[in-house]
Design a protein around this motif. Sequence first.
Motif, PDB file in Angstrom:
ATOM      1  N   ALA A  59       4.807  92.260  97.804  1.00 21.54           N
ATOM      2  CA  ALA A  59       4.558  91.690  99.133  1.00 21.54           C
ATOM      3  C   ALA A  59       3.682  92.675  99.909  1.00 21.54           C
ATOM      4  O   ALA A  59       3.475  93.813  99.476  1.00 21.54           O
ATOM      5  CB  ALA A  59       5.869  91.436  99.874  1.00 21.54           C
ATOM      6  N   ASP A  60       3.146  92.234 101.030  1.00 19.39           N
ATOM      7  CA  ASP A  60       2.369  93.132 101.874  1.00 19.39           C
ATOM      8  C   ASP A  60       3.197  94.360 102.235  1.00 19.39           C
ATOM      9  O   ASP A  60       4.409  94.262 102.448  1.00 19.39           O
ATOM     10  CB  ASP A  60       1.952  92.440 103.180  1.00 19.39           C
TER      11      ASP A  60
ATOM     12  N   ASP B 206       4.136  96.706 104.957  1.00 18.93           N
ATOM     13  CA  ASP B 206       4.127  96.698 106.423  1.00 18.93           C
ATOM     14  C   ASP B 206       4.729  97.972 106.991  1.00 18.93           C
ATOM     15  O   ASP B 206       5.681  98.523 106.431  1.00 18.93           O
ATOM     16  CB  ASP B 206       4.968  95.528 106.968  1.00 18.93           C
TER      17      ASP B 206
ATOM     18  N   VAL C  41      -0.012  96.002 108.735  1.00 20.68           N
ATOM     19  CA  VAL C  41      -0.138  96.036 107.276  1.00 20.68           C
ATOM     20  C   VAL C  41      -0.980  97.235 106.875  1.00 20.68           C
ATOM     21  O   VAL C  41      -2.071  97.448 107.410  1.00 20.68           O
ATOM     22  CB  VAL C  41      -0.780  94.741 106.756  1.00 20.68           C
TER      23      VAL C  41
ATOM     24  N   LEU D  97      -2.397  95.156 101.547  1.00 18.30           N
ATOM     25  CA  LEU D  97      -2.179  93.732 101.350  1.00 18.30           C
ATOM     26  C   LEU D  97      -1.776  93.436  99.913  1.00 18.30           C
ATOM     27  O   LEU D  97      -2.349  93.984  98.966  1.00 18.30           O
ATOM     28  CB  LEU D  97      -3.448  92.944 101.668  1.00 18.30           C
TER      29      LEU D  97
ATOM     30  N   SER E 281      -2.518  90.677  98.577  1.00 20.07           N
ATOM     31  CA  SER E 281      -3.715  90.026  98.029  1.00 20.07           C
ATOM     32  C   SER E 281      -4.669  91.049  97.420  1.00 20.07           C
ATOM     33  O   SER E 281      -5.275  90.801  96.367  1.00 20.07           O
ATOM     34  CB  SER E 281      -4.424  89.207  99.116  1.00 20.07           C
TER      35      SER E 281
ATOM     36  N   ALA F  18      -1.666  84.615  98.457  1.00 24.67           N
ATOM     37  CA  ALA F  18      -1.097  85.705  99.256  1.00 24.67           C
ATOM     38  C   ALA F  18      -1.843  85.873 100.568  1.00 24.67           C
ATOM     39  O   ALA F  18      -1.249  86.203 101.597  1.00 24.67           O
ATOM     40  CB  ALA F  18      -1.136  87.007  98.457  1.00 24.67           C
ATOM     41  N   SER F  19      -3.149  85.644 100.554  1.00 25.81           N
ATOM     42  CA  SER F  19      -3.932  85.728 101.793  1.00 25.81           C
ATOM     43  C   SER F  19      -3.509  84.649 102.774  1.00 25.81           C
ATOM     44  O   SER F  19      -3.321  84.911 103.967  1.00 25.81           O
ATOM     45  CB  SER F  19      -5.426  85.598 101.479  1.00 25.81           C
TER      46      SER F  19
ATOM     47  N   GLN G 234      -0.253  85.568 104.249  1.00 26.69           N
ATOM     48  CA  GLN G 234      -0.364  86.660 105.215  1.00 26.69           C
ATOM     49  C   GLN G 234      -0.909  86.161 106.553  1.00 26.69           C
ATOM     50  O   GLN G 234      -0.363  86.451 107.618  1.00 26.69           O
ATOM     51  CB  GLN G 234      -1.263  87.764 104.658  1.00 26.69           C
TER      52      GLN G 234
ATOM     53  N   ARG H 276       1.658  83.915 108.245  1.00 26.63           N
ATOM     54  CA  ARG H 276       2.991  84.469 108.469  1.00 26.63           C
ATOM     55  C   ARG H 276       3.233  84.696 109.959  1.00 26.63           C
ATOM     56  O   ARG H 276       2.419  85.326 110.634  1.00 26.63           O
ATOM     57  CB  ARG H 276       3.125  85.793 107.708  1.00 26.63           C
TER      58      ARG H 276
END
Length: 540
Positions: free
Chosen positions: A251-252, A254, A362, A365, A367, A399-400, A403, A406
């Motif tokens: 996952a990203d 963060d 973030v 990423l 992605s 995934a982009s 993100q 989100r």
Amino acid sequence: MKISFKVLAVGALMLAATGCDDFLDINTNPNALTAATPDAILAQALAATAANYNGGINNGNNYNTYSSFATGYWGKSGGVSGFGEERTYNYSNSYNATLFTATYDNLNDYNIIQRQAGTYPNHAAIARIMKAYNFLLLVDQWGDIPYSQALQGAAETTPAYDKAADIYADLLVQLTGAIADINTAAANNTALTVGAAEDIVFAGNMTKWKQFANSLKLRILMRESQTPDASASVKTQLAALQTATDGFITADVDVQPNYAQSTGQQNPFYNRYGATAAGTASGDRAFIIPTNYIINQYKDNSDPRLSQLYGQGTKLIGGVATPGYYGTDLGEANPPAVTGNNIGSRFLLNGGLLKGPTAPTVIMLLSEQLFLKAEAETRGLFTGGEAAAKQDYLDGIKASFMQFYRPANSNLRTATGVNNGTIATATTATPGVTQYNTYITANATNPKVNYDLATVNGALGKQEIIIYQKYLAENTVASTEAWDDFRRTGLPKFPVSLEAATPGRLPKRLIYPLSEISTNAANVPAGVDQYTKIFWDVVD
């Protein structure tokens, strides 16, 4: 290079756990070095890294703002003067100079933590990983930098400069060492407590830190993968990395130090380009508009992300104010303003970029990591071939979307550091997935989107569409990586206005700051200007 040791007063250091005011404030207190412990420093250090990467401490310089201009995402609006270096690409030794020193200040924080590895082994391992993260940022923008003799305080005020390629090699050693440190700490039952408040990235989940270290190694190896001198070594290391025990991020990544809608506590990017804690427009909100190039990439591909990232402007067409998405050309002298008849688009408040004052920052990423894997697979640097490359490519796009869609208050990190919002757990109920499905369906015959339509070595080759989609995914959130990819691959080929001072010629790096030239002149590399390439920039 005269870098001060920087720590917070103990009462402010625990901001992430306590929600104290002014948790992004940074004070110089060299006398507190022996009293400050890693658990008191870590949260502040991680928050400073996030601010340096995307937002700036006290609205100072940051990597993504500089890179967003350089790589064709941003232009200045017609409602503000200045931005001369961004518009003309003529960099001076004062441009982003404070970012150079701010990064070394942040590295000092991590160095203090790492010195206490004996009693805080996992804090030290995290610091070791974050030192690699920050040194990589420095190398990729300045090339040769102080490294082996850096961070020694008064013991070495004029450190030597190490070769960028040598630093790259050692960063891989450091990341491997950090993973081993974590494994040793776990075996000795001295691991950081899961749920630890001072770890504002993974809440003490050291498996996630090992995955982050592996993902950083992938970034480093792919960055140098096209250099002739590194090719054999890189292939060997990539082969080993592909089967790394803990894998890569899911996952990203963060940083969330409990940002709050209060003065001094907001997400730094939102605070600078969105709204103040009182709800009024931030000072820089009217200064930035997107380029026509990035707008057209979303528009031409029927990409739903366009309306998620930007609000509409207006343009006089036939005497009628017509709403739409309007930007500027990179380097244009007279771009649209944000008032009057011709109004440029701006970041959409509460959209994909300006999610809100409490949104996390973030620093890597998901992605990016998936696109890196796809590139490695299609180039034969990872096994799996085109089938694996296509899946990672599609997952990178998904995934982009996840993100950008989100919500601001959707925290990927649970109390035990487990990541939510992974590709594996995504459903049509996950924000962004429905829009992703729409995008893929609408572009079934588009070679810029459909992986199967890109030939291996054609005009729209596999690497080209991977980098292209990665570019769209990294817009503003991770512009630094897009700028590095552009210099590494020459992709995508975004246009530069003929009004620029050096038409069509983009810089290759930042120039060493005047502070370095003034205090460490004997060691600053000679003959370096903004067109001197970083060692991995070998394609064009």
